[in-house]
Structure formats: structure tokens, C-alpha cells
Design a protein around this motif. Structure first.
Motif, mmCIF file in Angstrom:
data_model
loop_
_atom_site.group_PDB
_atom_site.id
_atom_site.type_symbol
_atom_site.label_atom_id
_atom_site.label_comp_id
_atom_site.label_asym_id
_atom_site.label_seq_id
_atom_site.Cartn_x
_atom_site.Cartn_y
_atom_site.Cartn_z
ATOM 1 N N SER A 110 4.414 1.895 1.109
ATOM 2 C CA SER A 110 3.084 2.377 0.735
ATOM 3 C C SER A 110 2.001 1.606 1.470
ATOM 4 O O SER A 110 2.249 0.499 1.982
ATOM 5 C CB SER A 110 2.869 2.248 -0.782
ATOM 6 N N ARG A 111 0.800 2.180 1.516
ATOM 7 C CA ARG A 111 -0.384 1.535 2.059
ATOM 8 C C ARG A 111 -1.490 1.660 1.026
ATOM 9 O O ARG A 111 -1.718 2.737 0.473
ATOM 10 C CB ARG A 111 -0.852 2.194 3.362
ATOM 11 N N GLU A 112 -2.192 0.570 0.779
ATOM 12 C CA GLU A 112 -3.329 0.579 -0.135
ATOM 13 C C GLU A 112 -4.561 0.129 0.646
ATOM 14 O O GLU A 112 -4.766 -1.062 0.862
ATOM 15 C CB GLU A 112 -3.083 -0.353 -1.322
ATOM 16 N N PRO A 113 -5.391 1.085 1.076
ATOM 17 C CA PRO A 113 -6.570 0.724 1.869
ATOM 18 C C PRO A 113 -7.584 -0.058 1.040
ATOM 19 O O PRO A 113 -7.835 0.253 -0.130
ATOM 20 C CB PRO A 113 -7.141 2.084 2.301
ATOM 21 N N ASP A 118 -5.860 -3.501 4.686
ATOM 22 C CA ASP A 118 -4.865 -2.705 3.966
ATOM 23 C C ASP A 118 -3.789 -3.629 3.412
ATOM 24 O O ASP A 118 -3.405 -4.602 4.061
ATOM 25 C CB ASP A 118 -4.179 -1.691 4.893
ATOM 26 N N VAL A 119 -3.301 -3.295 2.226
ATOM 27 C CA VAL A 119 -2.130 -3.970 1.690
ATOM 28 C C VAL A 119 -0.953 -3.021 1.881
ATOM 29 O O VAL A 119 -0.968 -1.891 1.401
ATOM 30 C CB VAL A 119 -2.292 -4.314 0.199
ATOM 31 N N VAL A 120 0.052 -3.476 2.623
ATOM 32 C CA VAL A 120 1.202 -2.643 2.960
ATOM 33 C C VAL A 120 2.447 -3.212 2.286
ATOM 34 O O VAL A 120 2.700 -4.414 2.361
ATOM 35 C CB VAL A 120 1.406 -2.581 4.493
ATOM 36 N N THR A 121 3.199 -2.336 1.621
ATOM 37 C CA THR A 121 4.453 -2.731 0.987
ATOM 38 C C THR A 121 5.615 -2.206 1.815
ATOM 39 O O THR A 121 5.615 -1.039 2.228
ATOM 40 C CB THR A 121 4.542 -2.186 -0.444
#
Length: 207
Positions: A110-113, A118-121
Motif C-alpha cells: 500500500s501507499r499512504e500519501p 508517502d508511507v509505503v508498506t
């Protein structure tokens, strides 16, 4: 040896498969400036040996082991790749010690902009989870990153604007594969502690 600080966003010009190996032609105007036959260049975190240099492109061989254990086999003409030349002994170590030996392939979950990052898992192969700790180092597609949160089967990283604009992680989407290399220091510590534990057990064995 590399540092995980990407020098250039290159491009795959062609991949010619020949049985159980492939020849990659890669465009990289910066890394080819001083490249010669036999030099090493990290391509998405995989250390490859330069076979030939022509203008702003270089060719490198990838054997079946490399194609199977990394995401290079999934690339095609037009794919963008992170490029880095080996570190000189006199250079600053901007990232962390990177060997260019891929330990496994993860997948963007996932990506959380955010406003500026961005926080990428990313999914994590089970055999690599023991090497990751919160705020530790991990190499993702050749990029030295700090682990935000380490889990049993995944981890997260925060990508600053520079990383988003100058590397492949700014373009990766959920489902895309990425090459992972654990911190080599963690591997050595594990080996040393393991050997010491074995020695202590043997020393205490009355037989």
C-alpha cells in the motif's frame, strides 16, 4: 560495495534472453561516464558486471540465479531502474553498507500519501523478518531506507520528496515487486552469536 544512495534513474533499453540467462542493455548517462568493462553497477539493488559501454548505455549479463532471485526478470524495454556506481573508499557513506546481493523479493502492499512524503508498506519474506528492526536499515530496489515499522511479514518506510522524484519508488504501485537486501551488519551479528551459542553448548557437553 554500495551505499544505497541512487545516482541516476536509468532505463532498460533491451533485454535479450538466451536460454537460462539474459543480456540487459541499460541507459544511464551518469553512471557510464567512467564505466569500463568489468566494472560493477547496481541495477535496482542488484550488483551487475559491465560487459560493454556504448555512448550512454551499458550491457550486463544476468544469469538464471539472478533473474529468479530478483525482480530483474520482470523488467522489459522502457522499465526505469535505479543505478548506482560502487562507493570509493574516500567517499562519504551517505546510506549504509550495501552489497548488491538481493536477499529476497517483496511486493508493494500500500501507499499512504502525505503532504510531502508517502508511507509505503512492503511485504517481507519470512526468512528476512529477523533482520529488520524499527529505525533499522533496509535496501529496497537499491535504495537505502530507514524502517518505520517492522512486522513479521511486512514493513513500512517513509519516502521523502527526493526519493519519490529520483527513484523508481516514486512510480511503484501496489502489487509491484521490489528487491530487498537486509543490513549485512545484522547478518554478521546473527552468525557470530549463532557460532558462539554453538561453541558454548559444545563446551558444556560432558560427552
Amino acid at each position: 560495495m554500495f551505499t544505497g544512495i541512487v545516482e541516476e534513474l536509468g532505463e532498460i533499453v533491451a533485454i535479450e534472453h538466451d536460454g537460462d540467462s539474459a543480456v540487459l542493455t541499460i541507459r544511464g548517462p551518469l553512471v557510464t561516464r567512467d564505466a569500463v568493462h568489468g566494472a560493477s553497477i547496481a541495477v535496482n539493488g542488484v550488483c551487475l558486471t559491465v560487459v560493454d559501454v556504448r555512448g550512454d548505455t551499458f550491457t550486463a549479463d544476468a544469469i538464471r540465479e539472478t533473474l529468479d532471485r530478483s525482480s530483474l526478470g520482470a523488467l522489459g524495454a522502457g522499465s526505469r531502474v535505479n543505478l548506482e556506481r560502487p562507493v570509493r573508499l574516500s567517499d562519504r557513506l551517505g546510506g549504509h553498507l550495501v552489497q548488491g546481493h538481493v536477499d529476497g523479493v517483496g511486493e508493494i502492499i500500500s501507499r499512504e500519501p502525505g503532504e510531502r512524503w508517502d508511507v509505503v508498506t512492503i511485504s517481507l519474506p519470512a526468512h528476512l523478518s529477523r533482520y529488520l528492526v524499527d529505525k533499522g536499515s533496509i535496501t529496497v530496489d537499491g535504495i537505502s531506507l530507514t524502517v518505520v515499522e517492522a512486522g513479521a511479514d511486512r514493513f513500512s518506510v517513509a519516502l521523502i520528496p527526493t526519493t519519490l522524484s529520483l527513484t523508481t519508488l516514486g512510480r511503484k504501485e501496489p502489487g509491484d515487486p521490489v528487491n530487498l537486501e537486509a543490513d549485512v551488519v545484522a547478518k554478521y551479528v546473527e552468525r557470530l552469536i549463532g557460532d558462539r551459542a554453538v561453541g558454548e553448548r559444545l563446551a558444556g557437553d560432558p560427552t
